[in-house]
Design a protein around this motif. Structure first.
Motif, PDB file in Angstrom:
ATOM      1  N   ASN A  83       3.145   5.308 -10.174  1.00  0.00           N
ATOM      2  CA  ASN A  83       3.168   3.841 -10.137  1.00  0.00           C
ATOM      3  C   ASN A  83       2.419   3.226 -11.308  1.00  0.00           C
ATOM      4  O   ASN A  83       2.848   2.207 -11.862  1.00  0.00           O
ATOM      5  CB  ASN A  83       2.586   3.331  -8.817  1.00  0.00           C
ATOM      6  N   THR A 130       1.663  10.096  -6.557  1.00  0.00           N
ATOM      7  CA  THR A 130       2.375   8.837  -6.349  1.00  0.00           C
ATOM      8  C   THR A 130       1.675   7.708  -7.098  1.00  0.00           C
ATOM      9  O   THR A 130       2.316   6.862  -7.726  1.00  0.00           O
ATOM     10  CB  THR A 130       2.440   8.498  -4.850  1.00  0.00           C
ATOM     11  N   LEU A 131       0.357   7.683  -7.018  1.00  0.00           N
ATOM     12  CA  LEU A 131      -0.420   6.657  -7.712  1.00  0.00           C
ATOM     13  C   LEU A 131      -0.170   6.718  -9.215  1.00  0.00           C
ATOM     14  O   LEU A 131       0.078   5.701  -9.873  1.00  0.00           O
ATOM     15  CB  LEU A 131      -1.904   6.886  -7.432  1.00  0.00           C
ATOM     16  N   GLN A 166      -0.865  14.647  -3.244  1.00  0.00           N
ATOM     17  CA  GLN A 166       0.408  13.933  -3.131  1.00  0.00           C
ATOM     18  C   GLN A 166       0.209  12.443  -3.412  1.00  0.00           C
ATOM     19  O   GLN A 166       0.998  11.815  -4.125  1.00  0.00           O
ATOM     20  CB  GLN A 166       1.008  14.072  -1.720  1.00  0.00           C
ATOM     21  N   VAL A 167      -0.847  11.876  -2.830  1.00  0.00           N
ATOM     22  CA  VAL A 167      -1.129  10.457  -3.038  1.00  0.00           C
ATOM     23  C   VAL A 167      -1.481  10.204  -4.495  1.00  0.00           C
ATOM     24  O   VAL A 167      -1.036   9.235  -5.106  1.00  0.00           O
ATOM     25  CB  VAL A 167      -2.269  10.003  -2.108  1.00  0.00           C
ATOM     26  N   PHE A 168      -2.259  11.101  -5.097  1.00  0.00           N
ATOM     27  CA  PHE A 168      -2.638  10.956  -6.507  1.00  0.00           C
ATOM     28  C   PHE A 168      -1.401  10.942  -7.389  1.00  0.00           C
ATOM     29  O   PHE A 168      -1.273  10.128  -8.315  1.00  0.00           O
ATOM     30  CB  PHE A 168      -3.575  12.102  -6.926  1.00  0.00           C
ATOM     31  N   TYR A 210     -10.551   4.022  -4.514  1.00  0.00           N
ATOM     32  CA  TYR A 210      -9.885   4.513  -3.294  1.00  0.00           C
ATOM     33  C   TYR A 210     -10.883   5.257  -2.412  1.00  0.00           C
ATOM     34  O   TYR A 210     -10.997   4.996  -1.215  1.00  0.00           O
ATOM     35  CB  TYR A 210      -8.746   5.442  -3.702  1.00  0.00           C
ATOM     36  N   PRO A 238      -4.122   3.321   6.285  1.00  0.00           N
ATOM     37  CA  PRO A 238      -4.983   3.585   7.447  1.00  0.00           C
ATOM     38  C   PRO A 238      -5.466   2.268   8.052  1.00  0.00           C
ATOM     39  O   PRO A 238      -5.568   1.257   7.351  1.00  0.00           O
ATOM     40  CB  PRO A 238      -6.180   4.339   6.841  1.00  0.00           C
ATOM     41  N   GLU A 241     -11.835   3.907   1.184  1.00  0.00           N
ATOM     42  CA  GLU A 241     -11.231   4.613   2.306  1.00  0.00           C
ATOM     43  C   GLU A 241     -12.164   5.643   2.917  1.00  0.00           C
ATOM     44  O   GLU A 241     -11.885   6.169   3.985  1.00  0.00           O
ATOM     45  CB  GLU A 241      -9.950   5.331   1.837  1.00  0.00           C
ATOM     46  N   ARG A 244     -12.648   8.656   2.142  1.00  0.00           N
ATOM     47  CA  ARG A 244     -12.050   9.976   2.248  1.00  0.00           C
ATOM     48  C   ARG A 244     -11.552  10.389   0.876  1.00  0.00           C
ATOM     49  O   ARG A 244     -11.370   9.554  -0.014  1.00  0.00           O
ATOM     50  CB  ARG A 244     -10.888   9.981   3.231  1.00  0.00           C
ATOM     51  N   TYR A 286       0.836  -1.200   0.000  1.00  0.00           N
ATOM     52  CA  TYR A 286       0.000   0.000   0.000  1.00  0.00           C
ATOM     53  C   TYR A 286       0.870   1.248   0.000  1.00  0.00           C
ATOM     54  O   TYR A 286       0.653   2.174  -0.775  1.00  0.00           O
ATOM     55  CB  TYR A 286      -0.921  -0.016   1.226  1.00  0.00           C
ATOM     56  N   TYR A 326       0.778   4.202  -2.853  1.00  0.00           N
ATOM     57  CA  TYR A 326       0.180   5.502  -2.569  1.00  0.00           C
ATOM     58  C   TYR A 326       1.108   6.480  -1.861  1.00  0.00           C
ATOM     59  O   TYR A 326       0.768   7.646  -1.696  1.00  0.00           O
ATOM     60  CB  TYR A 326      -1.087   5.323  -1.727  1.00  0.00           C
ATOM     61  N   GLY A 327       2.280   6.035  -1.442  1.00  0.00           N
ATOM     62  CA  GLY A 327       3.210   6.938  -0.773  1.00  0.00           C
ATOM     63  C   GLY A 327       2.747   7.363   0.611  1.00  0.00           C
ATOM     64  O   GLY A 327       3.198   8.374   1.127  1.00  0.00           O
ATOM     65  N   GLU A 328       1.835   6.602   1.192  1.00  0.00           N
ATOM     66  CA  GLU A 328       1.273   6.975   2.499  1.00  0.00           C
ATOM     67  C   GLU A 328       1.153   5.745   3.361  1.00  0.00           C
ATOM     68  O   GLU A 328       1.028   4.640   2.833  1.00  0.00           O
ATOM     69  CB  GLU A 328      -0.160   7.488   2.277  1.00  0.00           C
ATOM     70  N   VAL A 329       1.113   5.920   4.687  1.00  0.00           N
ATOM     71  CA  VAL A 329       0.910   4.776   5.588  1.00  0.00           C
ATOM     72  C   VAL A 329      -0.537   4.284   5.451  1.00  0.00           C
ATOM     73  O   VAL A 329      -1.452   5.095   5.403  1.00  0.00           O
ATOM     74  CB  VAL A 329       1.189   5.197   7.050  1.00  0.00           C
TER      75      VAL A 329
END
Lengths: 235, 204
Positions: B93, B89-90, B85-87, B74, A106, B78, B80, A97, A101-104
């Motif tokens: 990838n 990174t996604l 930032q997450v987008f 997502y 949840p 999730e 939320r 994960y 996504y570059g995040e921990v």
């Protein structure tokens, strides 16, 4: 996976609509050492009885409370080796994960993944369900502290406070009396230790229990010295 | 002829004070021939995030659909919103997963994070990402675009000034590129919402 002779699912429905293997797995959990957890608005505490079979066992090499992500940890009741497999799988999937996504990850997502793995083992050929129930303590996507229980069937529940394993019925009613909505983490840690002591066989000390805490979105396992401080305060 | 220059594109994303803007041209060509003057290359991904995709038109549309699929799953799982930032990174990838048969696109991401701070990033076709605090560009005239932005950009612009800067930079850069232009569109994203304006430019 498995021999062709075992290609059918070992978890099959009984006439009354039950999955007996899961019921028996829950029995294995109920025979395991007690674990409990309390969730407050500023953190989560999980604790377990680590009583070992002999004083010759090196207590430092046994870990029941384990960190899975920087913001989430597990504890269990039931069959230890099954637990270790799940911890490994959960750690691996939460690293995937993070890579994606570059995040921990949840805690709610971690719980869904882990529960999904446990469910797979109730509907696959040549395997048996895991003989453990998990208590998962962690921080969610928005930072809210959460406590979850995951059962051998793959069912999961969010809890304010709960107990599993031997003596869980008494432990849960003890928690029910003491739980308050506006409890703080420090109170919860005290209450967790008191609840654990209620059903403890023999003397409880910092070496025969383990405690994990989610504080400020970060999970950590308390050292014996830290546990001793809390025990001293409680006396 | 490079496959990334077959259809033609020009886009800029720029940061202002508590706002971001993203602008693109509207041309869809097949080498020299112009086929459309209202081809969409900038796509909203939620209320505070936009992604601009420059490159081969087929991959622009496919990657947009793929990103929407990933974003929707997502947000459903999730419960939320996905942060910029997450987008980013996604997206990186997704592109790297096709390292040896890539999508022929060069994306730029512009959004506001949950504290309404601007976020800008751009990457190459295999996902090497760069995060910037001023501007990012992509397309067939990046030399022109970089030059215009470097000249006209100032930090901490308000939404209206940001629009002017984006519009002038885009129009001047695409006027000197045969493969891009034929109209323009600018989106300015602030905490209050998104304002979209179409640009009237040289239709050649």
């Amino acid at each position: 996976m498995g021999d062709s002779a075992y290609s059918f699912s070992l978890t099959t429905f009984s006439r009354t609509g039950k999955l007996l293997q899961i019921e028996y797995a829950l029995n294995a959990v109920a025979n395991g050492r007690t674990s409990l957890g309390i969730c407050t608005k500023d953190g989560v505490v999980i604790a377990t009885d680590k009583k070992l079979s002999s004083p010759l066992v090196d207590v430092n090499h046994v870990h029941k409370v384990e960190l899975v992500t920087p913001s989430c940890g597990f504890v269990y009741s039931g069959v230890g080796p099954d637990y270790r497999v799940l911890v490994r799988k959960a750690r691996k999937s939460s690293q995937s994960y993070s890579l994606q996504y570059g995040e921990v990850q949840p805690v709610s997502q971690l719980v869904k993944e882990t529960a999904s793995v446990m469910q797979e083992y109730t509907q696959s050929g040549g395997v048996r369900p895991f003989g453990i129930s998990l208590l998962v303590a962690g921080a969610d996507g928005d930072g809210t502290p959460r406590l979850y229980q995951v059962d051998p069937s793959g069912a999961y529940f969010g809890w304010k406070a709960t107990a599993i394993g031997k003596n869980y019925v008494n432990a849960k009613s003890f928690l029910e009396k003491r739980y308050q909505e506006d409890m703080e983490l420090e109170d919860a840690i005290h209450t967790a230790l008191l609840t654990l002591r209620e059903g403890f066989e023999g003397e409880m000390n910092c070496d025969n229990i383990e405690v994990g805490v989610v504080r400020g979105g970060k999970f950590s396992v308390l050292t014996p010295a830290q546990i001793q401080d809390y025990l001293d305060e409680a006396n | 002829m490079s496959i990334l220059e077959y259809n033609g594109a020009a886009m800029i994303a720029m940061a202002g004070k508590n706002c971001v803007g993203i602008a693109s041209d509207r041309r869809l060509g097949m080498q020299a021939q112009t086929v459309s003057c209202n081809f969409q290359k900038v796509f909203p991904m939620g209320d505070k995030l936009h992604v601009g995709l420059a490159g081969l038109a087929s991959d622009v549309q496919t990657v947009h659909q793929l990103l929407e699929y990933r974003l929707n799953l997502y947000e459903l799982n999730e419960e939320r919103e996905m942060s910029p930032q997450v987008f980013s990174t996604l997206l990186s990838n997704v592109l790297y997963s096709k390292r040896f048969s890539p999508y022929f696109i060069e994306p730029i991401v512009a959004g506001l994070d949950k504290d309404n701070k601007p976020f800008l990033s751009g990457s190459d076709l295999i996902g090497a990402t760069v995060i910037a605090d001023d501007f990012v560009v992509a397309g067939t005239c990046t030399g022109n675009l970089h030059g215009m932005c470097e000249t006209l950009y100032k930090p901490d612009m308000g939404p209206d000034q940001l629009f002017e800067t984006l519009a002038q930079s885009l129009l001047a850069a695409t006027d000197r590129d045969a493969l891009s232009g034929w109209g323009g569109i600018v989106h300015i994203i602030t905490a209050e919402g998104i304002v979209t304006r179409e640009l009237k430019g040289r239709m050649d």
